[in-house]
Structures are given as C-alpha cells and as structure tokens.
Write a protein that holds these residues in place. Structure first.
Motif, PDB file in Angstrom:
ATOM      1  N   GLY A  82      17.045  38.376  44.073  1.00 32.35           N
ATOM      2  CA  GLY A  82      17.931  38.670  45.189  1.00 32.35           C
ATOM      3  C   GLY A  82      18.780  37.509  45.656  1.00 32.35           C
ATOM      4  N   LYS A  83      18.563  36.322  45.096  1.00 31.47           N
ATOM      5  CA  LYS A  83      19.359  35.147  45.461  1.00 31.47           C
ATOM      6  C   LYS A  83      20.453  34.928  44.421  1.00 31.47           C
ATOM      7  CE  LYS A  83      17.033  34.172  49.120  1.00 31.47           C
ATOM      8  NZ  LYS A  83      17.640  34.306  50.442  1.00 31.47           N
ATOM      9  N   PHE A  84      21.456  34.151  44.789  1.00 32.48           N
ATOM     10  CA  PHE A  84      22.530  33.827  43.842  1.00 32.48           C
ATOM     11  C   PHE A  84      21.940  33.234  42.569  1.00 32.48           C
ATOM     12  CE2 PHE A  84      26.581  32.914  46.611  1.00 32.48           C
ATOM     13  CZ  PHE A  84      26.630  34.248  46.975  1.00 32.48           C
ATOM     14  N   THR A  85      22.466  33.669  41.435  1.00 29.61           N
ATOM     15  CA  THR A  85      22.162  33.023  40.167  1.00 29.61           C
ATOM     16  C   THR A  85      23.064  31.805  40.026  1.00 29.61           C
ATOM     17  OG1 THR A  85      23.849  34.240  38.939  1.00 29.61           O
ATOM     18  CG2 THR A  85      21.643  35.275  39.108  1.00 29.61           C
ATOM     19  N   ILE A  86      22.822  31.017  38.993  1.00 28.19           N
ATOM     20  CA  ILE A  86      23.713  29.888  38.713  1.00 28.19           C
ATOM     21  C   ILE A  86      25.137  30.402  38.498  1.00 28.19           C
ATOM     22  CG2 ILE A  86      24.271  28.104  36.999  1.00 28.19           C
ATOM     23  CD1 ILE A  86      21.194  27.647  36.757  1.00 28.19           C
ATOM     24  N   GLY A  87      25.283  31.479  37.738  1.00 24.60           N
ATOM     25  CA  GLY A  87      26.606  32.065  37.519  1.00 24.60           C
ATOM     26  C   GLY A  87      27.238  32.563  38.800  1.00 24.60           C
ATOM     27  N   ASP A  88      26.425  33.175  39.671  1.00 23.36           N
ATOM     28  CA  ASP A  88      26.953  33.638  40.969  1.00 23.36           C
ATOM     29  C   ASP A  88      27.491  32.468  41.783  1.00 23.36           C
ATOM     30  OD1 ASP A  88      26.174  36.311  40.484  1.00 23.36           O
ATOM     31  OD2 ASP A  88      24.272  36.074  41.578  1.00 23.36           O
ATOM     32  N   GLU A  89      26.750  31.354  41.788  1.00 19.37           N
ATOM     33  CA  GLU A  89      27.199  30.169  42.537  1.00 19.37           C
ATOM     34  C   GLU A  89      28.558  29.695  42.034  1.00 19.37           C
ATOM     35  OE1 GLU A  89      26.001  28.489  45.135  1.00 19.37           O
ATOM     36  OE2 GLU A  89      23.961  29.250  45.299  1.00 19.37           O
ATOM     37  N   ILE A  90      28.718  29.643  40.717  1.00 19.79           N
ATOM     38  CA  ILE A  90      29.977  29.178  40.133  1.00 19.79           C
ATOM     39  C   ILE A  90      31.106  30.150  40.466  1.00 19.79           C
ATOM     40  CG2 ILE A  90      31.178  28.653  37.962  1.00 19.79           C
ATOM     41  CD1 ILE A  90      28.324  27.842  36.876  1.00 19.79           C
ATOM     42  N   ARG A  91      30.850  31.451  40.274  1.00 15.19           N
ATOM     43  CA  ARG A  91      31.874  32.454  40.613  1.00 15.19           C
ATOM     44  C   ARG A  91      32.185  32.440  42.102  1.00 15.19           C
ATOM     45  NH1 ARG A  91      28.912  35.377  36.501  1.00 15.19           N
ATOM     46  NH2 ARG A  91      27.477  36.058  38.149  1.00 15.19           N
ATOM     47  N   HIS A  92      31.167  32.208  42.934  1.00 16.40           N
ATOM     48  CA  HIS A  92      31.367  32.187  44.387  1.00 16.40           C
ATOM     49  C   HIS A  92      32.304  31.055  44.800  1.00 16.40           C
ATOM     50  CE1 HIS A  92      30.568  32.591  48.644  1.00 16.40           C
ATOM     51  NE2 HIS A  92      30.228  31.312  48.680  1.00 16.40           N
ATOM     52  N   ILE A  93      32.073  29.857  44.278  1.00 15.54           N
ATOM     53  CA  ILE A  93      32.963  28.735  44.612  1.00 15.54           C
ATOM     54  C   ILE A  93      34.408  29.103  44.264  1.00 15.54           C
ATOM     55  CG2 ILE A  93      33.605  26.349  44.055  1.00 15.54           C
ATOM     56  CD1 ILE A  93      30.561  25.847  43.507  1.00 15.54           C
ATOM     57  N   ALA A  94      34.594  29.683  43.080  1.00 17.12           N
ATOM     58  CA  ALA A  94      35.944  30.041  42.625  1.00 17.12           C
ATOM     59  C   ALA A  94      36.553  31.161  43.456  1.00 17.12           C
ATOM     60  CB  ALA A  94      35.892  30.460  41.151  1.00 17.12           C
ATOM     61  N   ALA A  95      35.798  32.224  43.656  1.00 15.68           N
ATOM     62  CA  ALA A  95      36.335  33.406  44.337  1.00 15.68           C
ATOM     63  C   ALA A  95      36.590  33.152  45.821  1.00 15.68           C
ATOM     64  CB  ALA A  95      35.390  34.594  44.150  1.00 15.68           C
ATOM     65  N   ILE A  96      35.701  32.429  46.464  1.00 14.53           N
ATOM     66  CA  ILE A  96      35.886  32.193  47.905  1.00 14.53           C
ATOM     67  C   ILE A  96      37.051  31.240  48.142  1.00 14.53           C
ATOM     68  CG2 ILE A  96      34.361  30.236  48.430  1.00 14.53           C
ATOM     69  CD1 ILE A  96      33.749  33.287  50.363  1.00 14.53           C
ATOM     70  N   GLU A  97      37.201  30.250  47.258  1.00 21.35           N
ATOM     71  CA  GLU A  97      38.354  29.339  47.376  1.00 21.35           C
ATOM     72  C   GLU A  97      39.649  30.140  47.290  1.00 21.35           C
ATOM     73  OE1 GLU A  97      39.985  25.410  45.090  1.00 21.35           O
ATOM     74  OE2 GLU A  97      39.643  27.202  43.888  1.00 21.35           O
ATOM     75  N   SER A 143      35.548  39.604  47.773  1.00 24.81           N
ATOM     76  CA  SER A 143      34.692  40.793  47.695  1.00 24.81           C
ATOM     77  C   SER A 143      33.397  40.535  46.935  1.00 24.81           C
ATOM     78  CB  SER A 143      35.468  41.944  47.045  1.00 24.81           C
ATOM     79  OG  SER A 143      35.856  41.591  45.724  1.00 24.81           O
ATOM     80  N   GLY A 144      33.009  39.281  46.810  1.00 22.68           N
ATOM     81  CA  GLY A 144      31.746  38.975  46.159  1.00 22.68           C
ATOM     82  C   GLY A 144      31.909  38.078  44.960  1.00 22.68           C
ATOM     83  N   CYS A 145      30.779  37.865  44.277  1.00 20.73           N
ATOM     84  CA  CYS A 145      30.767  36.899  43.180  1.00 20.73           C
ATOM     85  C   CYS A 145      29.943  37.384  41.986  1.00 20.73           C
ATOM     86  CB  CYS A 145      30.237  35.556  43.679  1.00 20.73           C
ATOM     87  SG  CYS A 145      28.597  35.639  44.426  1.00 20.73           S
ATOM     88  N   GLY A 146      29.882  38.680  41.803  1.00 24.89           N
ATOM     89  CA  GLY A 146      29.081  39.236  40.722  1.00 24.89           C
ATOM     90  C   GLY A 146      29.717  39.121  39.352  1.00 24.89           C
ATOM     91  N   LYS A 147      28.967  39.590  38.374  1.00 26.91           N
ATOM     92  CA  LYS A 147      29.385  39.499  36.978  1.00 26.91           C
ATOM     93  C   LYS A 147      30.659  40.265  36.667  1.00 26.91           C
ATOM     94  CE  LYS A 147      24.978  38.790  34.666  1.00 26.91           C
ATOM     95  NZ  LYS A 147      24.106  39.334  33.610  1.00 26.91           N
TER      96      LYS A 147
END
Length: 166
Positions: A39-54, A70-74
């Motif tokens: 249920g926590k961010f994966t390593i990939g989620d963290e990377i996508r999150h930095i990119a998407a939120i920026e 709208s999120g940071c999923g696959k």
C-alpha cells in the motif's frame, strides 16, 4: 531563501536535479515495484511521483492553470526505461514553463491545489523541497534493499569523519 531571478533559479534547480539523477542511476531495474510495505509507494511510484507532481501540479499552477496531477501509477510509465524517460520528459516540459517566466512573474501570485495563494517564487521553493523529500525516501528505500547509494556531495559521512582523524 527568496528566489528573485529566473536566471539564478534555473542553474540551482539543475543541480538539485543532477543529485536526484545520480541516485536514480543506481536504481536496479528489477526493483521498481519494491515497496517497504503493501500500500506504500514503490520505488517506481516515487520516481513517477517526482516527475508527475513537478509537471502537473507545480508547473501547471506556476503557469496559472489548475493542477492536473492525477497520481503516479504504472499507467504513466511502466518498466525501467519507460520510467526514466518519463522522468526526464516531464522535467523538460516543466523547465520550459519555468524558463519562460520573467523575474517579475516570480512575485505574481499562484493558487495551490490546497487553495492557498502565494508568490510563484515560494511555490518554486516548495517544489524543490518536495523533490528533496522524495529523493531522501529513495535513498532509504535503496539502502533497505542493499543498494550502495552515491554520496550527496562527493563524500560519505564516514569519509568526512575519517579526514578529521588525521
């Protein structure tokens, strides 16, 4: 720290991103789906999150538009190469928005997704703090799975301490 000119912010932010990229370079491709608990961010989620939120929250609000994060999923990018390409692509899109700002724009007010109003320079500072926060999480994640991570500024804490023992 107040950000007063775009021409001083851009190289500063480039250095922040360089440190993040050095860390991403050691992410094992087969570890993107690892999380420290369900249920926590994966390593990939963290990377996508930095990119998407920026791109979709910070850059959009700086451009005077509402956040479209709208999120940071696959669905954004799946697999090592795709995730790293997404990270770089969203950053370049964001940087185009930031480079188009004038120094006067930095004093213009923007409205955050939480409906707070603040000068753009403060929102940009929050963006930098956000990236650093998630980079720190990635350092911890990678250490938890046994990945040797690069020192932030060239020397590890142990190396710095060793110099003091002459």
């Amino acid at each position: 720290m107040e950000i007063t000119t775009v021409t001083t912010f851009i190289p500063y932010y480039d250095k922040i991103r360089e440190r993040t990229k050095r860390l991403l370079a050691v992410v094992p491709p087969d570890s993107l789906d690892w999380a420290y608990m369900p249920g926590k961010f994966t390593i990939g989620d963290e990377i996508r999150h930095i990119a998407a939120i920026e791109r979709y929250m910070f850059a959009e609000t700086i451009a005077g538009r509402p956040s479209s994060y709208s999120g940071c999923g696959k669905a954004l990018a799946d697999g090592y190469e795709a995730v790293m390409a997404y990270f770089d692509e969203k950053h370049e899109e964001s940087m185009a928005i930031f480079r188009a700002l004038s120094d006067e724009d930095l004093q213009r007010k923007c409205t955050t997704p939480g409906n707070a109003t603040m000068p753009i320079w403060k929102w940009m500072r929050a963006m930098v703090e956000h990236e650093i926060h998630h980079r720190a999480q990635l350092y911890i994640y990678l250490n938890m799975i046994g990945v040797k991570t690069p020192p932030m500024f060239g020397l590890s804490a142990e190396e710095v301490a060793g110099y003091g023992k002459g």
